[in-house]
Design a protein around this motif. Structure first.
Motif, PDB file in Angstrom:
ATOM      1  N   LEU A  81      -0.084 -20.506  -3.830  1.00 18.02           N
ATOM      2  CA  LEU A  81       0.279 -20.447  -2.208  1.00 18.02           C
ATOM      3  C   LEU A  81       1.191 -19.314  -1.763  1.00 18.02           C
ATOM      4  O   LEU A  81       0.931 -18.549  -0.989  1.00 18.02           O
ATOM      5  CB  LEU A  81       0.410 -21.786  -1.872  1.00 18.02           C
ATOM      6  CG  LEU A  81      -0.530 -22.798  -1.950  1.00 18.02           C
ATOM      7  CD1 LEU A  81       0.039 -24.119  -1.394  1.00 18.02           C
ATOM      8  CD2 LEU A  81      -1.984 -22.531  -1.304  1.00 18.02           C
ATOM      9  N   VAL A  82       2.189 -19.197  -2.817  1.00 14.92           N
ATOM     10  CA  VAL A  82       3.615 -18.467  -2.186  1.00 14.92           C
ATOM     11  C   VAL A  82       4.178 -18.029  -3.487  1.00 14.92           C
ATOM     12  O   VAL A  82       3.716 -18.275  -4.582  1.00 14.92           O
ATOM     13  CB  VAL A  82       4.555 -19.141  -1.464  1.00 14.92           C
ATOM     14  CG1 VAL A  82       3.980 -19.870  -0.192  1.00 14.92           C
ATOM     15  CG2 VAL A  82       5.162 -20.443  -2.482  1.00 14.92           C
ATOM     16  N   ARG A  83       5.096 -16.988  -3.364  1.00 15.52           N
ATOM     17  CA  ARG A  83       5.510 -16.413  -4.481  1.00 15.52           C
ATOM     18  C   ARG A  83       6.910 -17.085  -4.962  1.00 15.52           C
ATOM     19  O   ARG A  83       7.744 -17.393  -4.068  1.00 15.52           O
ATOM     20  CB  ARG A  83       6.009 -15.077  -4.061  1.00 15.52           C
ATOM     21  CG  ARG A  83       5.043 -14.004  -3.657  1.00 15.52           C
ATOM     22  CD  ARG A  83       5.590 -12.588  -2.973  1.00 15.52           C
ATOM     23  NE  ARG A  83       6.204 -12.825  -1.810  1.00 15.52           N
ATOM     24  CZ  ARG A  83       7.037 -12.189  -1.382  1.00 15.52           C
ATOM     25  NH1 ARG A  83       7.327 -11.148  -1.839  1.00 15.52           N
ATOM     26  NH2 ARG A  83       7.523 -12.553  -0.352  1.00 15.52           N
ATOM     27  N   VAL A  84       7.109 -17.505  -6.063  1.00  7.31           N
ATOM     28  CA  VAL A  84       8.087 -18.443  -6.710  1.00  7.31           C
ATOM     29  C   VAL A  84       8.683 -17.931  -7.870  1.00  7.31           C
ATOM     30  O   VAL A  84       7.919 -17.311  -8.717  1.00  7.31           O
ATOM     31  CB  VAL A  84       7.805 -19.959  -6.722  1.00  7.31           C
ATOM     32  CG1 VAL A  84       8.650 -20.739  -7.170  1.00  7.31           C
ATOM     33  CG2 VAL A  84       6.851 -20.302  -5.740  1.00  7.31           C
ATOM     34  N   GLY A  85       9.737 -17.749  -7.960  1.00  7.69           N
ATOM     35  CA  GLY A  85      10.547 -17.382  -9.253  1.00  7.69           C
ATOM     36  C   GLY A  85      11.750 -17.888  -9.413  1.00  7.69           C
ATOM     37  O   GLY A  85      12.473 -18.479  -8.450  1.00  7.69           O
ATOM     38  N   ASP A  86      12.160 -17.769 -10.674  1.00  9.84           N
ATOM     39  CA  ASP A  86      13.774 -18.218 -11.018  1.00  9.84           C
ATOM     40  C   ASP A  86      14.652 -17.360 -10.733  1.00  9.84           C
ATOM     41  O   ASP A  86      14.608 -16.058 -11.494  1.00  9.84           O
ATOM     42  CB  ASP A  86      13.770 -18.714 -12.457  1.00  9.84           C
ATOM     43  CG  ASP A  86      14.914 -19.419 -13.026  1.00  9.84           C
ATOM     44  OD1 ASP A  86      16.099 -18.965 -12.369  1.00  9.84           O
ATOM     45  OD2 ASP A  86      15.074 -20.043 -13.956  1.00  9.84           O
ATOM     46  N   CYS A  87      15.530 -17.540  -9.656  1.00  8.32           N
ATOM     47  CA  CYS A  87      16.482 -16.459  -9.377  1.00  8.32           C
ATOM     48  C   CYS A  87      17.612 -16.556 -10.083  1.00  8.32           C
ATOM     49  O   CYS A  87      18.795 -15.836  -9.438  1.00  8.32           O
ATOM     50  CB  CYS A  87      16.628 -16.455  -7.865  1.00  8.32           C
ATOM     51  SG  CYS A  87      14.959 -16.008  -7.068  1.00  8.32           S
ATOM     52  N   GLY A  88      17.857 -17.243 -11.158  1.00  5.65           N
ATOM     53  CA  GLY A  88      19.250 -17.421 -11.865  1.00  5.65           C
ATOM     54  C   GLY A  88      20.010 -18.264 -11.246  1.00  5.65           C
ATOM     55  O   GLY A  88      19.825 -19.163 -10.301  1.00  5.65           O
ATOM     56  N   ASP A  89      21.294 -18.091 -11.383  1.00  2.00           N
ATOM     57  CA  ASP A  89      22.431 -18.991 -11.286  1.00  2.00           C
ATOM     58  C   ASP A  89      23.562 -18.449  -9.875  1.00  2.00           C
ATOM     59  O   ASP A  89      23.632 -17.124 -10.222  1.00  2.00           O
ATOM     60  CB  ASP A  89      23.230 -19.542 -12.141  1.00  2.00           C
ATOM     61  CG  ASP A  89      22.677 -20.428 -12.966  1.00  2.00           C
ATOM     62  OD1 ASP A  89      21.612 -20.904 -12.722  1.00  2.00           O
ATOM     63  OD2 ASP A  89      23.248 -20.633 -14.363  1.00  2.00           O
ATOM     64  N   SER A  90      23.863 -19.022  -9.158  1.00  2.00           N
ATOM     65  CA  SER A  90      24.847 -18.720  -8.176  1.00  2.00           C
ATOM     66  C   SER A  90      26.200 -18.253  -8.894  1.00  2.00           C
ATOM     67  O   SER A  90      26.470 -19.214  -9.915  1.00  2.00           O
ATOM     68  CB  SER A  90      25.420 -19.544  -6.967  1.00  2.00           C
ATOM     69  OG  SER A  90      26.455 -19.377  -6.409  1.00  2.00           O
ATOM     70  N   PRO A  91      26.715 -17.542  -8.823  1.00  2.00           N
ATOM     71  CA  PRO A  91      28.222 -17.273  -9.241  1.00  2.00           C
ATOM     72  C   PRO A  91      29.054 -18.334  -9.106  1.00  2.00           C
ATOM     73  O   PRO A  91      29.192 -18.826  -7.941  1.00  2.00           O
ATOM     74  CB  PRO A  91      28.853 -15.920  -8.828  1.00  2.00           C
ATOM     75  CG  PRO A  91      28.053 -15.612  -7.822  1.00  2.00           C
ATOM     76  CD  PRO A  91      26.868 -16.287  -7.782  1.00  2.00           C
ATOM     77  N   VAL A  92      30.080 -18.703  -9.749  1.00  2.00           N
ATOM     78  CA  VAL A  92      31.032 -19.788  -9.766  1.00  2.00           C
ATOM     79  C   VAL A  92      32.281 -19.385 -10.395  1.00  2.00           C
ATOM     80  O   VAL A  92      32.273 -18.554 -11.403  1.00  2.00           O
ATOM     81  CB  VAL A  92      30.423 -21.071  -9.783  1.00  2.00           C
ATOM     82  CG1 VAL A  92      29.449 -21.578  -9.259  1.00  2.00           C
ATOM     83  CG2 VAL A  92      30.294 -21.304 -11.224  1.00  2.00           C
ATOM     84  N   ASN A  93      33.402 -20.094 -10.052  1.00  6.53           N
ATOM     85  CA  ASN A  93      34.610 -19.954 -10.912  1.00  6.53           C
ATOM     86  C   ASN A  93      35.050 -21.223 -11.215  1.00  6.53           C
ATOM     87  O   ASN A  93      35.603 -22.009 -10.468  1.00  6.53           O
ATOM     88  CB  ASN A  93      35.539 -19.463  -9.965  1.00  6.53           C
ATOM     89  CG  ASN A  93      37.210 -19.333 -10.833  1.00  6.53           C
ATOM     90  OD1 ASN A  93      37.355 -19.728 -11.813  1.00  6.53           O
ATOM     91  ND2 ASN A  93      37.988 -18.060 -10.140  1.00  6.53           N
TER      92      ASN A  93
END
Length: 317
Positions: A81-93
């Protein structure tokens, strides 16, 4: 922008224990390539007692290899139905809570500007605050919140930013409309009789587990949908809404929770809601070496993905 629809690896071609561990075995993508961005936020600096949710995204990725691509009840195949992907992780400290809040909110602002809707795996529940900061730019949104705890407390050890305070801060910052907020599954002893005062004073609808048991998931969700209405709404699912006999891998377990089947029923009833983002949080793999809690989270994630993909598809059709 690419119109390519990413598909999970075929388990008949690459066995489930092979390949890179990505959400749902999808290719790695960037937010501008997808309609729904699957994102991890490996941060638990807001945890007040038992740590470990920083490891949640990685283990949910591992366990999501068990999730198949077509919903057995609705027949929805989100990847068609739609485009889905693993966009990784948000940066954190991991050593700086306040910088992490800034990093996460900046990352999700970029996701919003790219035109993607995030489906996020935490991390402790504090991550919802910076996610909302990044996503909300045109007035407050509604919230359907599944949790054993209200997370509208003011502070802990003098710190106003922890996993017990994100929704209070979000209301105060104008990110959430308290009149369009509902919290489902609340239970357990509290540290102070005034713990729910802020939520009640601001018109947040609190549905304790006893009321949920009496009314059932369908009636409760009919009310939740009426509260959220047709306007943009965020969905937040704390894994501790589930009974710890089912999902022990979490930092603040409370006995007497909902079953996975009840949770699935509720999530399926979100279909048609205007969802601007969603998260699954508080999975702490060190407290469940069997992986069952992370597998449950991955399946909850798939339930959310299906209703989100269907909503985007319906808007475009």
């Amino acid at each position: 922008m690419s119109e390519k629809h990413f598909k999970p690896l075929d388990s008949a071609a690459v066995p489930r224990f092979g390949g890179l561990p990505t959400f749902m075995r999808l290719p790695v993508a960037t937010p501008d390539q997808v309609d729904i961005a699957l994102i991890g936020v490996p941060f638990d600096g807001g945890t007040t007692n038992r740590p470990g949710p920083r490891h949640g995204p990685r283990e949910v990725r591992n366990q999501s290899s068990m999730v198949r691509p077509v919903h057995h009840v609705t027949g929805i195949s989100p990847y068609d139905l739609v485009r889905v992907g693993d966009c990784g992780d948000s940066p954190v400290n991991p050593l700086d809570l306040m910088e992490s809040l800034e990093l996460i909110s900046g990352y999700f602002k970029g996701v919003r500007e790219a035109g993607a809707i995030p489906l996020t795996v935490g991390g402790d529940h504090l991550i919802t605050l910076p996610v909302l900061r990044g996503l909300v730019n045109e007035g407050p949104v509604g919230l359907i919140h599944f949790d054993a705890h209200s997370d509208t407390y003011d502070s802990f050890f003098g710190n106003r930013y922890n996993h017990g305070t994100p929704f209070r801060r979000a209301v105060e910052e104008g990110l959430l409309d308290p009149k369009r907020m509902v919290q489902i599954g609340l239970r357990g002893a509290i540290s102070d009789a005034a713990n729910y005062d802020f939520a009640r004073a601001n018109g947040i609808r609190l549905i304790f587990i006893e009321e949920f048991e009496e009314r059932g998931p369908r009636e409760v969700m009919a009310e939740a949908r009426a509260i959220a209405g047709d306007l943009p709404t965020y969905v937040s699912f704390d894994i501790d809404i589930l009974d710890p006999s089912i999902a022990p891998g979490t930092g603040t377990p409370e006995i007497g929770g909902v079953t996975t089947r009840e949770a699935q029923t509720m999530l399926r009833l979100l279909r048609g809601l205007d969802i601007v983002g969603a998260d699954v949080v508080e999975v702490s793999p060190p407290f469940d070496p069997t992986g069952a809690t992370a597998l449950t989270a991955a399946t909850i994630m798939f339930e959310l993905l299906c209703v989100m993909a269907d909503g985007i598809h319906q808007k475009g059709s």
